[in-house]
Design an enzyme around this catalytic site. Sequence first.
Site, PDB file in Angstrom:
ATOM      1  N   VAL A 188      32.422  48.838  46.489  1.00 35.17           N
ATOM      2  CA  VAL A 188      32.239  48.535  47.914  1.00 35.17           C
ATOM      3  C   VAL A 188      31.362  49.587  48.594  1.00 35.17           C
ATOM      4  CG1 VAL A 188      33.452  48.374  50.127  1.00 35.17           C
ATOM      5  CG2 VAL A 188      34.363  47.213  48.127  1.00 35.17           C
ATOM      6  N   GLU A 224      36.414  44.181  53.887  1.00 34.33           N
ATOM      7  CA  GLU A 224      35.229  43.786  53.128  1.00 34.33           C
ATOM      8  C   GLU A 224      35.565  42.538  52.302  1.00 34.33           C
ATOM      9  OE1 GLU A 224      31.975  44.900  52.991  1.00 34.33           O
ATOM     10  OE2 GLU A 224      32.013  43.020  51.882  1.00 34.33           O
ATOM     11  N   LEU A 244      33.159  41.111  50.050  1.00 33.38           N
ATOM     12  CA  LEU A 244      32.180  40.886  48.979  1.00 33.38           C
ATOM     13  C   LEU A 244      32.889  40.614  47.653  1.00 33.38           C
ATOM     14  CD1 LEU A 244      32.013  43.558  46.924  1.00 33.38           C
ATOM     15  CD2 LEU A 244      30.773  44.518  48.834  1.00 33.38           C
ATOM     16  N   ALA A 298      39.383  25.687  36.821  1.00 33.03           N
ATOM     17  CA  ALA A 298      40.558  26.033  36.011  1.00 33.03           C
ATOM     18  C   ALA A 298      40.138  26.889  34.822  1.00 33.03           C
ATOM     19  CB  ALA A 298      41.238  24.756  35.523  1.00 33.03           C
ATOM     20  N   GLY A 299      41.035  27.733  34.365  1.00 27.56           N
ATOM     21  CA  GLY A 299      40.712  28.592  33.231  1.00 27.56           C
ATOM     22  C   GLY A 299      41.880  29.480  32.865  1.00 27.56           C
ATOM     23  N   CYS A 318      41.225  43.048  42.632  1.00 23.07           N
ATOM     24  CA  CYS A 318      41.853  42.810  43.937  1.00 23.07           C
ATOM     25  C   CYS A 318      42.878  41.689  44.035  1.00 23.07           C
ATOM     26  CB  CYS A 318      40.765  42.642  44.984  1.00 23.07           C
ATOM     27  SG  CYS A 318      39.896  44.198  45.234  1.00 23.07           S
ATOM     28  N   ARG A 375      38.951  45.833  35.389  1.00 19.16           N
ATOM     29  CA  ARG A 375      40.260  45.972  36.009  1.00 19.16           C
ATOM     30  C   ARG A 375      40.998  44.626  35.974  1.00 19.16           C
ATOM     31  NH1 ARG A 375      38.491  49.254  41.369  1.00 19.16           N
ATOM     32  NH2 ARG A 375      36.630  47.986  41.114  1.00 19.16           N
TER      33      ARG A 375
HETATM   34  P1  NAD Z   1      36.210  51.902  43.235  1.00 19.27           P
HETATM   35  O1  NAD Z   1      37.358  52.414  42.463  1.00 19.27           O
HETATM   36  O2  NAD Z   1      35.078  51.222  42.555  1.00 19.27           O
HETATM   37  O3  NAD Z   1      35.574  53.102  44.092  1.00 19.27           O
HETATM   38  C1  NAD Z   1      36.325  54.029  44.815  1.00 19.27           C
HETATM   39  C2  NAD Z   1      35.568  55.361  44.783  1.00 19.27           C
HETATM   40  O4  NAD Z   1      36.190  56.243  45.714  1.00 19.27           O
HETATM   41  C3  NAD Z   1      35.609  56.070  43.435  1.00 19.27           C
HETATM   42  O5  NAD Z   1      34.291  56.305  42.973  1.00 19.27           O
HETATM   43  C4  NAD Z   1      36.357  57.389  43.723  1.00 19.27           C
HETATM   44  O6  NAD Z   1      35.853  58.486  42.975  1.00 19.27           O
HETATM   45  C5  NAD Z   1      36.098  57.569  45.196  1.00 19.27           C
HETATM   46  N1  NAD Z   1      37.053  58.408  45.920  1.00 19.27           N
HETATM   47  C6  NAD Z   1      38.402  58.453  45.826  1.00 19.27           C
HETATM   48  N2  NAD Z   1      38.904  59.335  46.701  1.00 19.27           N
HETATM   49  C7  NAD Z   1      37.868  59.855  47.385  1.00 19.27           C
HETATM   50  C8  NAD Z   1      37.738  60.799  48.451  1.00 19.27           C
HETATM   51  N3  NAD Z   1      38.798  61.394  49.008  1.00 19.27           N
HETATM   52  N4  NAD Z   1      36.507  61.085  48.901  1.00 19.27           N
HETATM   53  C9  NAD Z   1      35.407  60.514  48.374  1.00 19.27           C
HETATM   54  N5  NAD Z   1      35.471  59.610  47.360  1.00 19.27           N
HETATM   55  C10 NAD Z   1      36.686  59.276  46.881  1.00 19.27           C
HETATM   56  O7  NAD Z   1      36.837  50.939  44.350  1.00 19.27           O
HETATM   57  P2  NAD Z   1      36.221  49.594  44.955  1.00 19.27           P
HETATM   58  O8  NAD Z   1      36.324  48.498  43.968  1.00 19.27           O
HETATM   59  O9  NAD Z   1      34.929  49.893  45.587  1.00 19.27           O
HETATM   60  O10 NAD Z   1      37.312  49.294  46.086  1.00 19.27           O
HETATM   61  C11 NAD Z   1      37.424  50.107  47.223  1.00 19.27           C
HETATM   62  C12 NAD Z   1      38.328  49.408  48.234  1.00 19.27           C
HETATM   63  O11 NAD Z   1      37.681  48.215  48.688  1.00 19.27           O
HETATM   64  C13 NAD Z   1      39.684  48.962  47.703  1.00 19.27           C
HETATM   65  O12 NAD Z   1      40.635  49.077  48.722  1.00 19.27           O
HETATM   66  C14 NAD Z   1      39.466  47.503  47.367  1.00 19.27           C
HETATM   67  O13 NAD Z   1      40.649  46.754  47.429  1.00 19.27           O
HETATM   68  C15 NAD Z   1      38.501  47.076  48.444  1.00 19.27           C
HETATM   69  N6  NAD Z   1      37.629  45.952  48.083  1.00 19.27           N
HETATM   70  C16 NAD Z   1      37.069  45.913  46.843  1.00 19.27           C
HETATM   71  C17 NAD Z   1      36.203  44.858  46.519  1.00 19.27           C
HETATM   72  C18 NAD Z   1      35.592  44.761  45.148  1.00 19.27           C
HETATM   73  O14 NAD Z   1      34.989  43.720  44.859  1.00 19.27           O
HETATM   74  N7  NAD Z   1      35.679  45.734  44.285  1.00 19.27           N
HETATM   75  C19 NAD Z   1      35.898  43.884  47.479  1.00 19.27           C
HETATM   76  C20 NAD Z   1      36.486  43.980  48.750  1.00 19.27           C
HETATM   77  C21 NAD Z   1      37.353  45.029  49.048  1.00 19.27           C
HETATM   78  C1  UGA Z   2      37.419  38.577  45.215  1.00 21.00           C
HETATM   79  C2  UGA Z   2      37.049  37.759  46.456  1.00 21.00           C
HETATM   80  O1  UGA Z   2      36.273  36.634  46.062  1.00 21.00           O
HETATM   81  C3  UGA Z   2      36.250  38.604  47.456  1.00 21.00           C
HETATM   82  O2  UGA Z   2      36.021  37.852  48.634  1.00 21.00           O
HETATM   83  C4  UGA Z   2      37.057  39.858  47.792  1.00 21.00           C
HETATM   84  O3  UGA Z   2      36.331  40.683  48.675  1.00 21.00           O
HETATM   85  C5  UGA Z   2      37.333  40.610  46.514  1.00 21.00           C
HETATM   86  O4  UGA Z   2      38.094  39.753  45.616  1.00 21.00           O
HETATM   87  C6  UGA Z   2      38.178  41.826  46.738  1.00 21.00           C
HETATM   88  O5  UGA Z   2      38.921  41.912  47.688  1.00 21.00           O
HETATM   89  O6  UGA Z   2      38.053  42.677  45.855  1.00 21.00           O
HETATM   90  P1  UGA Z   2      36.166  39.296  42.987  1.00 21.00           P
HETATM   91  O7  UGA Z   2      37.530  39.720  42.538  1.00 21.00           O
HETATM   92  O8  UGA Z   2      35.041  40.223  42.821  1.00 21.00           O
HETATM   93  O9  UGA Z   2      36.203  38.919  44.543  1.00 21.00           O
HETATM   94  O10 UGA Z   2      35.776  37.976  42.202  1.00 21.00           O
HETATM   95  P2  UGA Z   2      36.004  36.400  42.403  1.00 21.00           P
HETATM   96  O11 UGA Z   2      34.714  35.738  42.250  1.00 21.00           O
HETATM   97  O12 UGA Z   2      36.797  36.095  43.604  1.00 21.00           O
HETATM   98  O13 UGA Z   2      36.877  36.059  41.124  1.00 21.00           O
HETATM   99  C7  UGA Z   2      38.189  36.565  40.977  1.00 21.00           C
HETATM  100  C8  UGA Z   2      38.809  36.005  39.712  1.00 21.00           C
HETATM  101  O14 UGA Z   2      39.075  34.616  39.845  1.00 21.00           O
HETATM  102  C9  UGA Z   2      37.910  36.141  38.485  1.00 21.00           C
HETATM  103  O15 UGA Z   2      38.713  36.486  37.372  1.00 21.00           O
HETATM  104  C10 UGA Z   2      37.324  34.761  38.323  1.00 21.00           C
HETATM  105  O16 UGA Z   2      36.950  34.471  37.002  1.00 21.00           O
HETATM  106  C11 UGA Z   2      38.503  33.908  38.762  1.00 21.00           C
HETATM  107  N1  UGA Z   2      38.129  32.561  39.247  1.00 21.00           N
HETATM  108  C12 UGA Z   2      37.333  32.423  40.324  1.00 21.00           C
HETATM  109  C13 UGA Z   2      38.657  31.448  38.612  1.00 21.00           C
HETATM  110  O17 UGA Z   2      39.418  31.565  37.621  1.00 21.00           O
HETATM  111  N2  UGA Z   2      38.341  30.207  39.101  1.00 21.00           N
HETATM  112  C14 UGA Z   2      37.549  30.031  40.174  1.00 21.00           C
HETATM  113  O18 UGA Z   2      37.310  28.861  40.563  1.00 21.00           O
HETATM  114  C15 UGA Z   2      37.014  31.173  40.807  1.00 21.00           C
END
Ligand code: NAD
Ligand code: UGA
Length: 451
Positions: free
Chosen positions: A11, A153, A155, A272-273, A280, A347
């Site tokens: 993010v 967020e 994304l 389905a799968g 997340c 993850r």
């Molecule tokens: P991530 O694990 O990829 O990245 C987190 C980063 O934060 C790491 O690189 C870590 O080293 C760093 N960090 C930890 N503590 C810190 C500190 N005190 N100062 C500076 N850096 C520090 O995590 P992510 O997947 O980007 O997710 C971040 C948050 O956003 C989570 O709460 C997640 O639920 C949310 N989120 C993730 C997604 C996604 O698709 N991955 C989408 C939407 C929301």
């Molecule tokens: C999901 C949400 O789509 C984002 O909007 C959100 O910000 C993010 O979680 C988050 O909070 O981290 P992401 O986990 O990156 O995003 O991926 P998705 O495309 O949502 O897929 C999630 C899982 O569902 C995957 O394992 C995917 O293969 C599965 N999936 C998705 C299915 O099995 N069937 C579907 O029809 C769609």
Amino acid sequence: MHVTIIGTGYVGLTTGLALSHVGHDVTCVDTNPDVVERLRAGTPTIVEHGLPELLRDAKDRARFQTSIPPLKGRGVVLIAVGTPTRADGDADLQYVDQAARDVAAAIAPGADLVVVNKSTVPIGSARHVAGIIERGLAELGVDARVAVASNPEFLAEGRAMHDSFYPDRIVIGADDPWAVGVLRELYAPFLEQTFEPPAATPRPERYPLPSLVTTTTTSAELTKYAANSFLATKISFINEFAGLAEHVGADVTEVARAIGLDERIGPRFLHAGIGWGGSCFGKDTRAIVATAERYDYAMPIVRAAIDVNYRQRLRMLGKLQEHLKVLRGTTIGLLGLAFKADTDDLRDAPAITLARHLAERGAVIRVHDPVAMPNARTQYPDLPVTYADDELTLASGCDALVVVTDWQQYRHLDWRALAQAMRGTIVLDARNAVRPEVVRSAGLVYAGVGR
Ligand code: NAD
Ligand code: UGA
């Protein structure tokens, strides 16, 4: 505008690059020195479409640092650190708390700051973070204006750059109108689409301007959990019907298409799968159920979505068992490790669960993934698998192949060549990603999910 991003993962990095592209002055901070060193060198730390190009473009603009620079004057701080699951299911706030303490320690006297929770955080976290910062400032005797807002967020990985530039909506939860104004200004280039689209992340045709939803911090926090829980439930719903489709002899892909044509239902997230994985859905559904419990409130729908999802992974094991009868001594090739296509993220990846369960039952596991194998080797050094460089090497001597990740390249495999390399004939398409008739015409036995 000066923007400091705390946490440069999926993010933080993608958001930082998008904000830098549209003209903000961005500093990305990560406590992991390896991440910072690689980003400074222009080396992507994650796999995302369009990210290498933006990182290259941002090289002379965006800064990557291991500690927060002094926060002076007017600016925005986005907290985007991880919020993993605690043993009791709730979100672990240790990284958010540390980030808030670090922010407080960096605030210069007279600063005007909006601190934003962009991480997915439990209800009440805006107030919680505000408290940490207030106490930090009081201890240091620093006088500054700080408002804490929630800006969840949405994304999705694999399309994170696209989603950052062309979101469906932007949600701002703030109890202070000044903070809403600052964040509206931060996101104005996206809300009005005034920026030049990056070459690798073009603006989709007929992209409508995104909606801005302004609300309270609590509603914004709950919105994030509701969105992920809804999407996770939609997938579990179709997976539940996939199971029944197998019993009654229907094809769930046709059922999904037919119901998805109803505008009230919509076609997406009905594939389905093997069930959902990733960083997340699992963490956030468990966290919201845990939150509700603390309010003596039950969430049976979300809980059922979690249960159905777990069962779905195990159903894939059952399908293999059904076809192979005895698993001990068989060789099984897993096509895909990443939790979904277009990412290197492992993850909560179903492939890891499947590999471990199959190994426990005495099977020999081989794996292939176009991008996630280096991560698997470092993150799961004890995973009882051997890695194959290509699909044909993977198939060699296998009794069964399982399509675990929906990578595009697995949709068009040369099944005749794979069939010749295999010892057995079973293909389990745990993603309904390949055409059954193509697999069958290669002399193989096809098993999908609900079809
Ligand atoms: P991530 O694990 O990829 O990245 C987190 C980063 O934060 C790491 O690189 C870590 O080293 C760093 N960090 C930890 N503590 C810190 C500190 N005190 N100062 C500076 N850096 C520090 O995590 P992510 O997947 O980007 O997710 C971040 C948050 O956003 C989570 O709460 C997640 O639920 C949310 N989120 C993730 C997604 C996604 O698709 N991955 C989408 C939407 C929301
Ligand atoms: C999901 C949400 O789509 C984002 O909007 C959100 O910000 C993010 O979680 C988050 O909070 O981290 P992401 O986990 O990156 O995003 O991926 P998705 O495309 O949502 O897929 C999630 C899982 O569902 C995957 O394992 C995917 O293969 C599965 N999936 C998705 C299915 O099995 N069937 C579907 O029809 C769609």
